[in-house]
Design an enzyme around this catalytic site. Structure first.
Site, PDB file in Angstrom:
ATOM      1  N   ARG A   6       7.001   2.352  10.337  1.00 48.75           N
ATOM      2  CA  ARG A   6       6.390   1.018  10.418  1.00 48.75           C
ATOM      3  C   ARG A   6       6.332   0.372   9.039  1.00 48.75           C
ATOM      4  O   ARG A   6       6.734  -0.790   8.867  1.00 48.75           O
ATOM      5  CB  ARG A   6       4.970   1.138  10.994  1.00 48.75           C
ATOM      6  CG  ARG A   6       4.160  -0.163  10.941  1.00 48.75           C
ATOM      7  CD  ARG A   6       2.700   0.087  11.264  1.00 48.75           C
ATOM      8  NE  ARG A   6       2.049   0.954  10.302  1.00 48.75           N
ATOM      9  CZ  ARG A   6       1.509   0.536   9.160  1.00 48.75           C
ATOM     10  NH1 ARG A   6       1.563  -0.733   8.819  1.00 48.75           N
ATOM     11  NH2 ARG A   6       0.923   1.392   8.342  1.00 48.75           N
ATOM     12  N   ARG A   7       5.849   1.122   8.050  1.00 46.06           N
ATOM     13  CA  ARG A   7       5.787   0.573   6.697  1.00 46.06           C
ATOM     14  C   ARG A   7       7.192   0.360   6.136  1.00 46.06           C
ATOM     15  O   ARG A   7       7.469  -0.665   5.510  1.00 46.06           O
ATOM     16  CB  ARG A   7       4.988   1.507   5.782  1.00 46.06           C
ATOM     17  CG  ARG A   7       3.497   1.546   6.105  1.00 46.06           C
ATOM     18  CD  ARG A   7       2.738   2.392   5.090  1.00 46.06           C
ATOM     19  NE  ARG A   7       1.322   2.471   5.422  1.00 46.06           N
ATOM     20  CZ  ARG A   7       0.666   3.592   5.676  1.00 46.06           C
ATOM     21  NH1 ARG A   7       1.305   4.756   5.649  1.00 46.06           N
ATOM     22  NH2 ARG A   7      -0.629   3.577   5.957  1.00 46.06           N
ATOM     23  N   ARG A  62       6.831  12.283   2.027  1.00 45.44           N
ATOM     24  CA  ARG A  62       5.818  13.013   2.769  1.00 45.44           C
ATOM     25  C   ARG A  62       4.785  13.644   1.859  1.00 45.44           C
ATOM     26  O   ARG A  62       4.942  13.727   0.658  1.00 45.44           O
ATOM     27  CB  ARG A  62       6.485  14.091   3.627  1.00 45.44           C
ATOM     28  CG  ARG A  62       7.121  13.497   4.890  1.00 45.44           C
ATOM     29  CD  ARG A  62       7.053  14.478   6.019  1.00 45.44           C
ATOM     30  NE  ARG A  62       5.727  14.994   6.245  1.00 45.44           N
ATOM     31  CZ  ARG A  62       5.480  16.229   6.683  1.00 45.44           C
ATOM     32  NH1 ARG A  62       6.470  17.057   6.905  1.00 45.44           N
ATOM     33  NH2 ARG A  62       4.243  16.618   6.894  1.00 45.44           N
ATOM     34  N   GLY A  63       3.719  14.138   2.477  1.00 50.21           N
ATOM     35  CA  GLY A  63       2.652  14.815   1.754  1.00 50.21           C
ATOM     36  C   GLY A  63       1.307  14.178   2.055  1.00 50.21           C
ATOM     37  O   GLY A  63       1.244  13.060   2.559  1.00 50.21           O
ATOM     38  N   ASN A  64       0.215  14.897   1.744  1.00 50.14           N
ATOM     39  CA  ASN A  64      -1.084  14.283   1.939  1.00 50.14           C
ATOM     40  C   ASN A  64      -1.313  13.204   0.880  1.00 50.14           C
ATOM     41  O   ASN A  64      -0.472  12.991   0.006  1.00 50.14           O
ATOM     42  CB  ASN A  64      -2.199  15.343   1.956  1.00 50.14           C
ATOM     43  CG  ASN A  64      -2.321  16.103   0.649  1.00 50.14           C
ATOM     44  OD1 ASN A  64      -2.133  15.565  -0.433  1.00 50.14           O
ATOM     45  ND2 ASN A  64      -2.650  17.386   0.747  1.00 50.14           N
ATOM     46  N   LYS A 106      -4.893   7.071  14.749  1.00 50.51           N
ATOM     47  CA  LYS A 106      -3.485   6.662  14.696  1.00 50.51           C
ATOM     48  C   LYS A 106      -2.538   7.857  14.829  1.00 50.51           C
ATOM     49  O   LYS A 106      -1.350   7.671  15.079  1.00 50.51           O
ATOM     50  CB  LYS A 106      -3.184   5.877  13.419  1.00 50.51           C
ATOM     51  CG  LYS A 106      -3.166   6.669  12.135  1.00 50.51           C
ATOM     52  CD  LYS A 106      -2.731   5.769  10.975  1.00 50.51           C
ATOM     53  CE  LYS A 106      -2.623   6.558   9.684  1.00 50.51           C
ATOM     54  NZ  LYS A 106      -2.137   5.716   8.583  1.00 50.51           N
ATOM     55  N   ASP A 107      -3.062   9.094  14.668  1.00 45.59           N
ATOM     56  CA  ASP A 107      -2.235  10.292  14.818  1.00 45.59           C
ATOM     57  C   ASP A 107      -2.167  10.791  16.251  1.00 45.59           C
ATOM     58  O   ASP A 107      -1.395  11.701  16.554  1.00 45.59           O
ATOM     59  CB  ASP A 107      -2.781  11.428  13.944  1.00 45.59           C
ATOM     60  CG  ASP A 107      -2.537  11.197  12.463  1.00 45.59           C
ATOM     61  OD1 ASP A 107      -1.658  10.395  12.118  1.00 45.59           O
ATOM     62  OD2 ASP A 107      -3.247  11.826  11.648  1.00 45.59           O
ATOM     63  N   THR A 160      -1.062  14.307  -2.766  1.00 42.42           N
ATOM     64  CA  THR A 160       0.307  14.709  -3.110  1.00 42.42           C
ATOM     65  C   THR A 160       1.185  13.490  -3.357  1.00 42.42           C
ATOM     66  O   THR A 160       1.963  13.459  -4.310  1.00 42.42           O
ATOM     67  CB  THR A 160       0.906  15.570  -1.988  1.00 42.42           C
ATOM     68  OG1 THR A 160       0.115  16.740  -1.809  1.00 42.42           O
ATOM     69  CG2 THR A 160       2.338  15.966  -2.300  1.00 42.42           C
ATOM     70  N   ARG A 161       1.057  12.482  -2.522  1.00 41.20           N
ATOM     71  CA  ARG A 161       1.893  11.284  -2.685  1.00 41.20           C
ATOM     72  C   ARG A 161       1.538  10.541  -3.964  1.00 41.20           C
ATOM     73  O   ARG A 161       2.422  10.033  -4.664  1.00 41.20           O
ATOM     74  CB  ARG A 161       1.749  10.381  -1.459  1.00 41.20           C
ATOM     75  CG  ARG A 161       2.454  10.957  -0.239  1.00 41.20           C
ATOM     76  CD  ARG A 161       2.442   9.992   0.921  1.00 41.20           C
ATOM     77  NE  ARG A 161       1.883  10.616   2.111  1.00 41.20           N
ATOM     78  CZ  ARG A 161       1.839  10.037   3.303  1.00 41.20           C
ATOM     79  NH1 ARG A 161       2.296   8.812   3.467  1.00 41.20           N
ATOM     80  NH2 ARG A 161       1.327  10.663   4.336  1.00 41.20           N
ATOM     81  N   SER A 200       6.158   6.496   6.836  1.00 41.48           N
ATOM     82  CA  SER A 200       5.936   5.694   8.036  1.00 41.48           C
ATOM     83  C   SER A 200       7.098   4.736   8.288  1.00 41.48           C
ATOM     84  O   SER A 200       7.405   3.889   7.450  1.00 41.48           O
ATOM     85  CB  SER A 200       4.632   4.891   7.869  1.00 41.48           C
ATOM     86  OG  SER A 200       4.589   3.782   8.726  1.00 41.48           O
ATOM     87  N   CYS A 242       6.314   8.276  16.465  1.00 39.34           N
ATOM     88  CA  CYS A 242       6.713   8.177  15.062  1.00 39.34           C
ATOM     89  C   CYS A 242       8.174   7.743  14.921  1.00 39.34           C
ATOM     90  O   CYS A 242       8.647   7.513  13.819  1.00 39.34           O
ATOM     91  CB  CYS A 242       6.523   9.528  14.369  1.00 39.34           C
ATOM     92  SG  CYS A 242       4.799   9.986  14.142  1.00 39.34           S
TER      93      CYS A 242
END
Length: 312
Positions: free
Chosen positions: A133-134, A151-153, A85-86, A156-157, A131, A244
């Site tokens: 989309r979300r 944001r963040g991995n 998806k990236d 992190t989120r 996102s 994006c």
């Protein structure tokens, strides 16, 4: 001359490293290789360096692949592992997707301490997501909620959520499963509630198109059904020039000799959306996806996508 190991280019996030190690293990098992035959080469991408601003303001998806593509093309690495998806729909010349692994769960997970489901959140609750989309689909379902960039991995989120920065967040269930973090999930959204991102849950492996040896090694890992579904979804996205910057969702599902595709595009506020469905045979996957994209453009009208200008 000592032959170096086959090198896998990957981002350095925990999820990216898990995916690269998973591919390494699969290749070793499939071909009976020694543990020292394949190694990882973590690469910091532009997307990893931009930590506090929406990536769509800087170019979107390609920010997570540019430096890895360069390493692949100049021979610094032999293959690259990506969340499908990236990946932009147009790959750099000379790079091909040689294999797509069997897909993980395509659904989105809801995580919150303030409600069991998205619909159960109190009015005005804050939902964080990076996102569009979300964000747009949350606003469509619950226009009373506040939706902010987040944001963040994955870790992190979750940590930010636990500190109360937001009341809820949404993450890909496949990523949570892979990292052993599914215990944080409050509930799972069905694909009818929230249509996933194109290629969500799929892992792709890229290599140089002229590297016949590596392509042959990778072919053993390819899952035909997943590759077919992803080809359908990416053909849809290509028609919409998806990035994006646009709230676009798409999902192809294969059952026997039938393929069903559902596509969705929304405005940023979630107040207007257009949906499409395509049916056919798996061998026509790319045609079905592309046709659905063209039909959706007609349904939405010539100015719909061009009017989507995200806030900075």
């Amino acid at each position: 001359m000592v032959q170096r190991p086959l090198l896998i280019g990957t981002r350095g996030s925990p999820l990216a490293l898990w995916q690269a190690n998973h591919v390494r293990a699969l290749l070793i098992a499939a071909h009976g290789l020694g543990d020292d035959a394949i190694a990882l080469e973590p690469i910091t991408t532009s997307g990893d360096r931009i930590r506090d601003k929406p990536l769509r303001n800087f170019g979107g998806k390609g920010l997570f692949t540019k430096e890895i593509d360069e390493a692949l093309l100049n021979g610094a690495v032999d293959l690259a592992v990506h969340s499908m998806k990236d990946l932009p729909t147009d790959l750099p010349p000379g790079i091909v997707i040689a294999a797509v692994l069997k897909r993980g769960d395509v659904r989105d997970a809801f995580i919150s301490a303030r409600g069991e489901t998205l619909t159960a959140l109190p009015p005005g609750a804050v939902v964080g997501s990076s996102s569009l989309r979300r964000q747009a689909q949350v606003k469509r379902l619950r226009p009373d909620l506040q939706v902010i960039d987040f944001r963040g991995n994955v870790e992190t989120r979750i940590a930010k959520l636990e500190r109360g920065i937001v009341d809820a967040t949404l993450l890909a269930l496949a990523g949570l499963n892979r990292l052993g973090l599914a215990g944080h999930v409050t509930s799972i959204l069905s694909t009818d509630e929230m249509l996933p991102a194109v290629a969500q849950g799929a892992i792709g492996i890229a290599c140089r198109g002229n590297d016949v040896l590596t392509r042959d090694l990778l072919q053993a890992l390819n899952d035909d059904s997943t590759a077919t579904a992803v080809a359908c979804e990416r053909a849809f996205l290509a028609q919409l020039d998806g990035s994006c910057r646009t709230p676009i969702a798409g999902l192809a599902e294969i059952s026997g000799d039938a393929l069903r595709f559902r596509g969705l595009v929304l405005n940023l506020e979630g107040t207007e959306w257009h949906e499409i469905e395509g049916l056919g045979r798996p061998e026509d996957a790319a045609r079905i996806g592309a046709g659905a994209g063209r039909e959706l453009l007609v349904l939405a009208g010539p100015n719909f996508l061009s009017s989507l200008t995200p806030r900075s």
